[in-house]
Write an enzyme that holds these catalytic residues in place. Structure first.
Site, PDB file in Angstrom:
ATOM      1  N   LYS A  66     -22.801  43.455   2.873  1.00 28.86           N
ATOM      2  CA  LYS A  66     -22.462  43.993   4.191  1.00 28.86           C
ATOM      3  C   LYS A  66     -20.942  44.196   4.300  1.00 28.86           C
ATOM      4  O   LYS A  66     -20.191  43.510   3.595  1.00 28.86           O
ATOM      5  CB  LYS A  66     -22.966  43.057   5.303  1.00 28.86           C
ATOM      6  CG  LYS A  66     -22.412  41.621   5.257  1.00 28.86           C
ATOM      7  CD  LYS A  66     -21.010  41.507   5.816  1.00 28.86           C
ATOM      8  CE  LYS A  66     -20.280  40.331   5.310  1.00 28.86           C
ATOM      9  NZ  LYS A  66     -18.806  40.439   5.490  1.00 28.86           N
TER      10      LYS A  66
ATOM     11  N   TYR B  47     -21.334  39.971  11.657  1.00 30.24           N
ATOM     12  CA  TYR B  47     -22.207  38.800  11.712  1.00 30.24           C
ATOM     13  C   TYR B  47     -22.642  38.487  13.149  1.00 30.24           C
ATOM     14  O   TYR B  47     -23.647  37.808  13.358  1.00 30.24           O
ATOM     15  CB  TYR B  47     -21.494  37.577  11.138  1.00 30.24           C
ATOM     16  CG  TYR B  47     -21.488  37.514   9.637  1.00 30.24           C
ATOM     17  CD1 TYR B  47     -22.660  37.290   8.915  1.00 30.24           C
ATOM     18  CD2 TYR B  47     -20.307  37.656   8.921  1.00 30.24           C
ATOM     19  CE1 TYR B  47     -22.657  37.218   7.538  1.00 30.24           C
ATOM     20  CE2 TYR B  47     -20.283  37.583   7.539  1.00 30.24           C
ATOM     21  CZ  TYR B  47     -21.463  37.355   6.848  1.00 30.24           C
ATOM     22  OH  TYR B  47     -21.457  37.284   5.475  1.00 30.24           O
TER      23      TYR B  47
END
Length: 328
Positions: free
Chosen positions: A94, A183
Site C-alpha cells: 500500500k 491506515y
C-alpha cells in the site's frame, strides 16, 4: 507451493518475509534489486539462488507464480502491470498506486490477464479487525468513526537538516497521507463504504508532500474524523461510536487490543489471539486466493482500494499535494 519473487529489498520486505515464511505453501524463489550485489546479498539471507536486476527478464522468466512489490509508490503501477502482463499474480504494498488513473489501469491489466491483484493493506485481514466487523452491530446505530495515526518519521530529522529522503519526496508519490494516513482511511471504507463528502486540511512541506493532515468525512447517518502525521507523534486510540456503545481500538494500523464499552458501563474484551508478525494474514489470504483460482479479494477488493484512492486523491487536491505521477 506458490513461488514468489520480491521487488524491493528494504525493511518492509524483510518484515513481509518474516511473516510470509510462516505461511504454508509460500516459497521465496527470486529476488530483484537494481544492483546485482544488493540482490545477491539479500537473496543469500534467505537461501535463494535466483536473482534479477532486470524486471522484464524476471517477469518473463516463468520462474515465479506471484510477486510482492515493495518499491516506491510511484513505481507500483508500472511494475505491477508488467508482471500481470506476464501472467504473474501481484501482491502490491500500500498504497497500491499513486492515483485513481493508475489504479484503473492496474485493475484492467489484472482482468485482461486473469490474474490476482491485491493491495497489501494488512490490518483488514487481522483477527482483531475482523472482530470489530463482527461485533459492530452491538453498539447500535454508528454515529462516528475516529482514527489517528501520527508517527514521527526517523527520516524527518534528515529533512530538517536539509536532506530530502524518499519519504518526503513527491517524485515517489510519498507523504503522510499516502504512507500512513491510508491506515485510517482503508478501515473506514471497509466498514462503511464511500463517504458522500470530504473536507481535508494539512501542512505541506517545502518539498511538496504533506507532513500531517486531518479529514472530516460525511456519511448519511454518521461522520468520520481522521488525523495522520509523519512529523508528530500521537498516543490516541481509534474509536467507533454508536448509540448503544463504543468500540475502542488501540492501534488502527495494527490492532492488538479491542474493547467494547456499553452505555450501561459494562465492557467486553473483543481481543483475539493474533500473531505478532501481522503481515502473515494478508499473505495467507493472497495464497489461498491464488490456489483457489480467484482473481480478486473479497476483503481488499478493487472497490475498497478504488474508494480509498478516491478519498486520498480528493484530500490531496484540497490540501494542495500534486505528484509528478498525476501529470502523466
Amino acid at each position: 507451493m506458490v513461488r514468489f519473487g520480491i521487488v524491493g529489498t528494504n525493511w518492509i520486505t524483510e518484515r513481509f518475509l518474516k511473516a510470509a515464511l510462516q505461511v504454508e505453501d509460500f516459497q521465496l524463489t527470486a529476488v530483484y534489486s537494481r544492483t546485482e550485489e544488493k540482490a545477491k546479498e539479500f537473496a543469500a539471507k534467505y537461501g535463494v539462488e535466483r536473482t534479477f536486476t532486470d524486471l522484464k527478464t524476471m517477469a518473463a522468466s516463468g520462474e515465479i507464480d506471484a510477486v510482492y512489490i515493495a518499491s516506491p509508490n510511484s513505481l507500483h503501477a508500472e511494475q505491477s502491470i508488467l508482471f500481470m502482463k506476464n501472467n504473474v499474480h501481484v501482491l502490491c504494498e500500500k498504497p497500491v498506486a499513486s492515483n485513481t488513473k493508475e489504479l484503473k489501469s492496474m485493475i484492467a491489466a489484472a482482468r485482461e490477464n486473469n490474474v490476482l491483484l491485491m493491495e497489501a493493506l494488512k490490518s483488514a485481514f487481522m483477527p482483531n479487525f475482523l472482530a470489530v466487523k463482527e461485533n459492530l452491530h452491538k453498539i447500535g446505530q454508528v454515529r462516528r468513526y475516529f482514527a489517528s495515526y501520527c508517527q514521527y518519521s526517523s527520516r524527518y530529522d534528515a529533512y530538517r537538516q536539509g536532506t530530502v529522503l524518499n519519504a518526503f519526496n513527491p517524485d515517489f508519490s510519498n507523504g503522510s497521507l499516502m504512507d500512513i494516513g491510508i491506515y485510517c482511511v482503508y478501515p473506514l471504507v471497509a466498514l462503511f463504504g464511500k463517504p458522500v463528502e470530504i473536507k481535508a486540511a494539512g501542512y505541506v512541506l517545502e518539498s511538496g508532500v504533506d507532513g500531517e493532515g486531518s479529514m472530516v468525512l460525511k456519511y448519511p447517518d454518521m461522520d468520520a474524523v481522521i488525523m495522520y502525521s509523519k512529523i508528530t507523534d500521537s498516543s490516541l486510540p481509534a474509536e467507533i461510536q454508536g448509540e448503544e456503545g463504543n468500540i475502542v481500538i488501540d492501534r488502527i494500523s495494527s490492532p492488538e487490543k479491542v474493547e467494547l464499552h456499553y452505555r450501561n458501563g459494562e465492557r467486553e474484551d473483543l481481543t483475539q489471539d493474533q500473531l505478532s508478525d501481522s503481515m502473515y494474514y494478508e499473505t495467507k489470504e493472497f495464497i489461498r486466493l491464488v490456489q483457489a483460482g480467484k482473481t480478486e479479494s473479497d476483503i481488499n477488493s478493487y472497490a475498497n482500494s478504488m474508494i480509498t484512492m478516491e478519498v486520498i486523491e480528493e484530500a490531496r487536491r484540497q490540501i494542495g499535494v500534486v505528484y509528478p505521477a498525476d501529470l502523466n
